[in-house]
Design a protein around this motif. Structure first.
Motif, PDB file in Angstrom:
ATOM      1  N   UNK A 185      -0.286  -9.342  -0.410  1.00 20.23           N
ATOM      2  CA  UNK A 185      -0.621 -10.533  -1.187  1.00 20.23           C
ATOM      3  C   UNK A 185      -2.034 -10.393  -1.714  1.00 20.23           C
ATOM      4  N   UNK A 186      -2.450 -11.376  -2.455  1.00 16.04           N
ATOM      5  CA  UNK A 186      -3.793 -11.352  -3.001  1.00 16.04           C
ATOM      6  C   UNK A 186      -3.769 -11.464  -4.509  1.00 16.04           C
ATOM      7  N   UNK A 187      -4.960 -11.410  -5.104  1.00 12.89           N
ATOM      8  CA  UNK A 187      -5.084 -11.580  -6.546  1.00 12.89           C
ATOM      9  C   UNK A 187      -4.366 -10.484  -7.315  1.00 12.89           C
ATOM     10  N   UNK A 188      -4.487  -9.226  -6.874  1.00 13.78           N
ATOM     11  CA  UNK A 188      -3.839  -8.138  -7.600  1.00 13.78           C
ATOM     12  C   UNK A 188      -2.323  -8.269  -7.580  1.00 13.78           C
ATOM     13  N   UNK A 189      -1.781  -8.722  -6.445  1.00 15.15           N
ATOM     14  CA  UNK A 189      -0.329  -8.905  -6.369  1.00 15.15           C
ATOM     15  C   UNK A 189       0.129  -9.994  -7.327  1.00 15.15           C
ATOM     16  N   UNK A 190      -0.580 -11.122  -7.328  1.00 12.89           N
ATOM     17  CA  UNK A 190      -0.201 -12.215  -8.230  1.00 12.89           C
ATOM     18  C   UNK A 190      -0.402 -11.825  -9.689  1.00 12.89           C
ATOM     19  N   UNK A 191      -1.481 -11.093  -9.969  1.00 12.78           N
ATOM     20  CA  UNK A 191      -1.745 -10.666 -11.342  1.00 12.78           C
ATOM     21  C   UNK A 191      -0.644  -9.735 -11.838  1.00 12.78           C
ATOM     22  N   UNK A 192      -0.229  -8.798 -10.989  1.00 14.00           N
ATOM     23  CA  UNK A 192       0.816  -7.848 -11.397  1.00 14.00           C
ATOM     24  C   UNK A 192       2.138  -8.562 -11.646  1.00 14.00           C
ATOM     25  N   UNK A 211      -7.487  -0.536  -5.419  1.00 17.50           N
ATOM     26  CA  UNK A 211      -8.029   0.686  -4.815  1.00 17.50           C
ATOM     27  C   UNK A 211      -9.489   0.489  -4.418  1.00 17.50           C
ATOM     28  N   UNK A 212     -10.257  -0.192  -5.287  1.00 15.41           N
ATOM     29  CA  UNK A 212     -11.661  -0.427  -4.962  1.00 15.41           C
ATOM     30  C   UNK A 212     -11.806  -1.357  -3.763  1.00 15.41           C
ATOM     31  N   UNK A 213     -10.941  -2.363  -3.681  1.00 19.30           N
ATOM     32  CA  UNK A 213     -11.016  -3.301  -2.565  1.00 19.30           C
ATOM     33  C   UNK A 213     -10.643  -2.643  -1.241  1.00 19.30           C
ATOM     34  N   UNK A 216      -3.003  -1.033 -14.716  1.00 17.64           N
ATOM     35  CA  UNK A 216      -4.064  -0.086 -14.392  1.00 17.64           C
ATOM     36  C   UNK A 216      -5.288  -0.808 -13.848  1.00 17.64           C
ATOM     37  N   UNK A 217      -5.669  -1.916 -14.493  1.00 15.99           N
ATOM     38  CA  UNK A 217      -6.806  -2.700 -14.014  1.00 15.99           C
ATOM     39  C   UNK A 217      -6.538  -3.261 -12.619  1.00 15.99           C
ATOM     40  N   UNK A 218      -5.325  -3.777 -12.404  1.00 18.49           N
ATOM     41  CA  UNK A 218      -4.985  -4.330 -11.096  1.00 18.49           C
ATOM     42  C   UNK A 218      -4.984  -3.244 -10.020  1.00 18.49           C
ATOM     43  N   UNK A 219      -4.463  -2.066 -10.360  1.00 20.05           N
ATOM     44  CA  UNK A 219      -4.436  -0.968  -9.397  1.00 20.05           C
ATOM     45  C   UNK A 219      -5.844  -0.499  -9.070  1.00 20.05           C
ATOM     46  N   UNK A 220      -6.707  -0.396 -10.089  1.00 25.10           N
ATOM     47  CA  UNK A 220      -8.096  -0.005  -9.836  1.00 25.10           C
ATOM     48  C   UNK A 220      -8.800  -1.017  -8.941  1.00 25.10           C
TER      49      UNK A 220
END
Length: 301
Positions: A25-32, A201-203, A194-198
């Protein structure tokens, strides 16, 4: 093929240990999920536009290419004689399957949208129209024009070419626009994933460093991110496609009164086309996430 199926099954089932690398979960999951759903919905609309305008272009080209009109302008005393003469010419013209003079009621119906239903056609000097239906081989319009000019001075042939070409060209451009929009949707989806994956990965940079210390390979780490984002894109796109198809169902059906503003949805087997969108979205997510993961992991080395 068995290897491909087994690899696909392993990819879908995943690895419980690898799944812990990527937060569920998290912002990247919701964004994707949200971006994939929106892109899936818009892709369905663009696909419906492309297919509908393609049908429209084909119908206009087919219907208008096989029809023509002869307009007879003559004094009232000569109208019947010139109409009969024009019909005789058309009956002996190669490529003409059928020719008939429109009645007063039919001509009034043609003029009703502009002048109202109560137009006194029989009292006005309105030209007589003759409808021509061509055979599959078609006729020679220039030769017919010469014959009409010699035998029926008040007759003018309109083969609809000046109307057909711009209409068909406009419909073709709309169809091309629909396919271009689909391409842009795929590109935008790839950029957002790509932005969400980056970001993901950074997090998880510290987690990735620990995994490397305990011996995890970069392919194992990248595979965890690729699988999670691919499945998210697949689920989001499937949701968007379902909502898009539901919206298409509420569009007006094809009606003669509505013209090209109706019948813009899918017809027949074209309803199968939206099913292609979720796998394509998953493929875009797979490629984008894999490239982002490989590049980020290389930079962390």
């Amino acid at each position: 093929m068995r290897l491909d199926v087994s690899q696909a099954g392993a990819f879908l089932l995943g690895d419980a240990q690898a799944d812990r690398v990527v937060p569920p979960t998290g912002m990247t999951a919701r964004l994707t999920l949200f971006s994939a759903a929106v892109m899936g919905f818009v892709a369905v609309c663009a696909l419906a536009l492309a297919l509908a305008t393609g049908r429209l272009a084909d119908r206009w080209d087919d219907e208008m290419a096989r029809t023509a009109t002869v307009r007879i302008s003559a004094p009232e005393a000569q109208m019947a004689a010139q109409t009969a003469a024009a019909l005789r010419v058309l009956e002996t013209t190669a490529g003409v399957a059928q020719a008939r003079a429109l009645s007063d009621a039919e001509q009034a119906a043609l003029l009703a949208p502009w002048f109202g239903p109560d137009l006194p056609v029989e009292q006005l000097p309105i030209p007589r129209l003759i409808e021509i239906v061509e055979t599959g081989e078609g006729m020679d319009p220039e030769g017919l024009r010469l014959r009409l000019a010699a035998e029926v001075p008040g007759a003018v042939l309109d083969d609809h070419s000046r109307w057909r070409a711009p209409l068909v060209r406009a419909a073709e451009r709309l169809r091309l626009l629909g396919w271009v929009v689909l391409l842009l949707i795929g590109t935008a989806m790839g950029a957002m994933i790509t932005l969400a994956a980056n970001a993901s990965l950074a997090a998880n940079a510290q987690v990735i460093s620990v995994l490397r210390l305990v011996g995890a390979q970069d392919s194992f780490i990248a595979g965890a991110f690729v699988r999670r984002f691919t499945l998210r894109a697949l689920a989001g796109a499937a949701t968007g496609v379902a909502l898009g198809c539901a919206a298409i169902l509420f569009l007006p059906r094809a009606q003669a009164e509505g013209g090209f503003l109706t019948g813009l949805g899918f017809q027949g087997w074209h309803w199968l086309w939206p099913l292609v969108i979720p796998p394509l979205a998953a493929g875009v997510a797979y490629a984008a996430t894999r490239a982002a993961a490989q590049r980020t992991l290389k930079d962390m080395t």
